[in-house]
Design a protein around this motif. Structure first.
Motif, PDB file in Angstrom:
ATOM      1  N   THR A 148     -24.644  -2.671   0.475  1.00 28.80           N
ATOM      2  CA  THR A 148     -25.350  -3.862   0.928  1.00 28.80           C
ATOM      3  C   THR A 148     -24.828  -4.319   2.286  1.00 28.80           C
ATOM      4  N   THR A 149     -25.754  -4.629   3.187  1.00 23.63           N
ATOM      5  CA  THR A 149     -25.399  -5.033   4.544  1.00 23.63           C
ATOM      6  C   THR A 149     -26.095  -6.337   4.881  1.00 23.63           C
ATOM      7  N   ALA A 150     -25.340  -7.274   5.444  1.00 26.31           N
ATOM      8  CA  ALA A 150     -25.895  -8.550   5.898  1.00 26.31           C
ATOM      9  C   ALA A 150     -26.069  -8.501   7.410  1.00 26.31           C
ATOM     10  N   ARG A 151     -27.205  -8.974   7.882  1.00 21.74           N
ATOM     11  CA  ARG A 151     -27.470  -9.078   9.317  1.00 21.74           C
ATOM     12  C   ARG A 151     -27.455 -10.564   9.673  1.00 21.74           C
ATOM     13  N   PHE A 152     -26.750 -10.901  10.728  1.00 27.36           N
ATOM     14  CA  PHE A 152     -26.566 -12.313  11.047  1.00 27.36           C
ATOM     15  C   PHE A 152     -26.348 -12.502  12.539  1.00 27.36           C
ATOM     16  N   THR A 153     -26.495 -13.750  12.961  1.00 26.85           N
ATOM     17  CA  THR A 153     -26.164 -14.149  14.328  1.00 26.85           C
ATOM     18  C   THR A 153     -25.118 -15.254  14.258  1.00 26.85           C
ATOM     19  N   THR A 154     -24.452 -15.483  15.357  1.00 27.31           N
ATOM     20  CA  THR A 154     -23.462 -16.547  15.429  1.00 27.31           C
ATOM     21  C   THR A 154     -23.943 -17.626  16.387  1.00 27.31           C
ATOM     22  N   LEU A 155     -23.349 -18.803  16.279  1.00 30.38           N
ATOM     23  CA  LEU A 155     -23.755 -19.933  17.097  1.00 30.38           C
ATOM     24  C   LEU A 155     -23.585 -19.607  18.578  1.00 30.38           C
ATOM     25  N   ASN A 201     -13.639 -11.684   6.142  1.00 29.81           N
ATOM     26  CA  ASN A 201     -12.339 -11.016   6.141  1.00 29.81           C
ATOM     27  C   ASN A 201     -11.747 -11.056   7.550  1.00 29.81           C
ATOM     28  N   ASP A 202     -10.493 -10.638   7.666  1.00 29.32           N
ATOM     29  CA  ASP A 202      -9.797 -10.754   8.942  1.00 29.32           C
ATOM     30  C   ASP A 202     -10.395  -9.866  10.022  1.00 29.32           C
ATOM     31  N   VAL A 203     -11.075  -8.775   9.640  1.00 31.81           N
ATOM     32  CA  VAL A 203     -11.721  -7.909  10.629  1.00 31.81           C
ATOM     33  C   VAL A 203     -12.846  -8.657  11.335  1.00 31.81           C
ATOM     34  N   LEU A 204     -13.667  -9.354  10.569  1.00 33.47           N
ATOM     35  CA  LEU A 204     -14.760 -10.125  11.154  1.00 33.47           C
ATOM     36  C   LEU A 204     -14.244 -11.382  11.848  1.00 33.47           C
ATOM     37  N   ALA A 205     -13.219 -12.004  11.282  1.00 27.99           N
ATOM     38  CA  ALA A 205     -12.681 -13.232  11.874  1.00 27.99           C
ATOM     39  C   ALA A 205     -12.154 -12.990  13.279  1.00 27.99           C
ATOM     40  N   ALA A 206     -11.657 -11.776  13.545  1.00 27.94           N
ATOM     41  CA  ALA A 206     -11.098 -11.473  14.864  1.00 27.94           C
ATOM     42  C   ALA A 206     -12.153 -11.520  15.963  1.00 27.94           C
ATOM     43  N   ARG A 207     -13.429 -11.491  15.602  1.00 27.17           N
ATOM     44  CA  ARG A 207     -14.495 -11.519  16.603  1.00 27.17           C
ATOM     45  C   ARG A 207     -14.822 -12.933  17.086  1.00 27.17           C
ATOM     46  N   PHE A 208     -14.263 -13.927  16.428  1.00 21.10           N
ATOM     47  CA  PHE A 208     -14.547 -15.307  16.804  1.00 21.10           C
ATOM     48  C   PHE A 208     -13.441 -15.833  17.711  1.00 21.10           C
ATOM     49  N   GLU A 209     -13.816 -16.322  18.858  1.00 21.33           N
ATOM     50  CA  GLU A 209     -12.844 -16.921  19.757  1.00 21.33           C
ATOM     51  C   GLU A 209     -12.439 -18.297  19.229  1.00 21.33           C
TER      52      GLU A 209
END
Length: 319
Positions: A148-155, A201-209
């Motif tokens: 399962t894969t989620a597709r999303f955008t960020t603010l 998770n920490d892998v995705l969290a690292a993409r947020f400044e």
């Protein structure tokens, strides 16, 4: 749904399985064919003084056999090292005293709030037992195929990103022994009508400044954005050899799924009987399947590379 990453040991394994029997049979057949046209007495007498090949054909066959044997030993050695490395991989959770069981609410009665209430009651009943340390539910079990894969955008960005995702109940990370690195775990506040939230998770969290806590995710199939309330360490889902993957976790009350895995942390004997007893109290028609310990789950995930490496090594030694 997207296919998971390819397992790196599959190609060498195929080479071992095909090349070794083929090589052995071909050269054995060539030797036997030549022997049929030779005088046995002359061969015995002629070979009594030396074991060295007497013709260019023999020398060529020996050279090719030795070369292929060395190749197969190299492949077997690489596969053995790969299997050893798989044994050392940190799966990200504690497998001790953990038990899994799959529950499927196939009945049409369990839709929406009714199904959510059933799982909440099951979790509460199990948690109330003195021999249960912790209990939670997850749509996907660790180290099992997750497509399962989620597709999303960020603010502030129109780029569509992708991440694997799971739907879990409160106490999921505590039950698996996974540390919450920042923020909080899901709890009773994360109800259907409450603010939409998510954990990454920490892998995705690292993409947020500036940190992930408080940031928002807009899933493409949902009308409202989700606020990130927690960051957890990476778990292995799609096999032991899965590379680092960004993951999003959604609360069960806000993303209901009928098919769930009960994660139970208990040292009591007869965990399967315990689960079946509590299910029968709630609804005798609800089935329980695939009951196993977390240790068995991890061992099964490591069994394929281990068996492949063993087979390849034995085949290489024969070659």
């Amino acid at each position: 749904n997207r296919p998971g990453p390819a397992q790196p040991i599959a190609v060498p394994s195929l080479i071992s399985v095909v090349a070794v029997p083929l090589t052995t049979n071909v050269f054995s057949a060539l030797s036997a064919f030549k022997g049929l046209h030779s005088n046995m007495q002359r061969v015995l007498v002629g070979s009594s003084g030396t074991l060295a090949p007497r013709s260019g054909v023999h020398r060529g066959l020996v050279i090719v056999q030795v070369a292929l044997g060395c190749l197969m030993l190299t492949v077997g050695g690489l596969l053995a090292r790969s299997a050893w490395q798989v044994e050392q991989v940190d799966v990200g959770f504690s497998a001790d005293t953990g038990v899994l069981g799959r529950v499927a609410l196939a009945d049409e009665r369990y839709t929406g709030m009714a199904g959510d209430s059933f799982y909440q009651q099951l979790q509460a009943n199990l948690a109330a037992r003195s021999d249960v340390e912790s209990v939670a539910l997850g749509w996907h079990a660790p180290v099992s195929p997750v497509r399962t894969t989620a597709r999303f955008t960020t603010l502030g960005s129109s780029d569509v990103l992708q991440a694997r995702y799971n739907v879990v109940s409160p106490d999921y990370f505590r039950t698996l022994g996974v540390g919450v690195l920042a923020g909080r775990e899901f709890d009773s506040r994360d109800r259907r009508e409450a603010e939409a939230v998510a954990i990454v998770n920490d892998v995705l969290a690292a993409r947020f400044e500036g940190g992930a806590i408080g940031q928002t995710l807009q899933l493409v199939n949902e009308p409202k954005p989700r606020r990130i309330v927690g960051v957890v360490r990476e778990l292995k889902y799609n096999g032991i050899t899965e590379p680092s993957q960004p993951y999003v976790y959604l609360p069960l009350a806000q993303a209901f799924r009928r098919d769930m895995h009960v994660h139970l942390r208990t040292r009591a004997a007869g965990a399967e009987t315990l689960l079946r007893t509590e299910l029968r109290r709630l609804d005798p028609d609800v089935a329980l399947a695939d009951v196993r310990t977390l240790s068995e789950q991890v061992a099964a995930a490591r069994a394929t590379p281990r068996a492949t490496a063993t087979m390849a090594t034995v085949a290489a030694a024969i070659a």
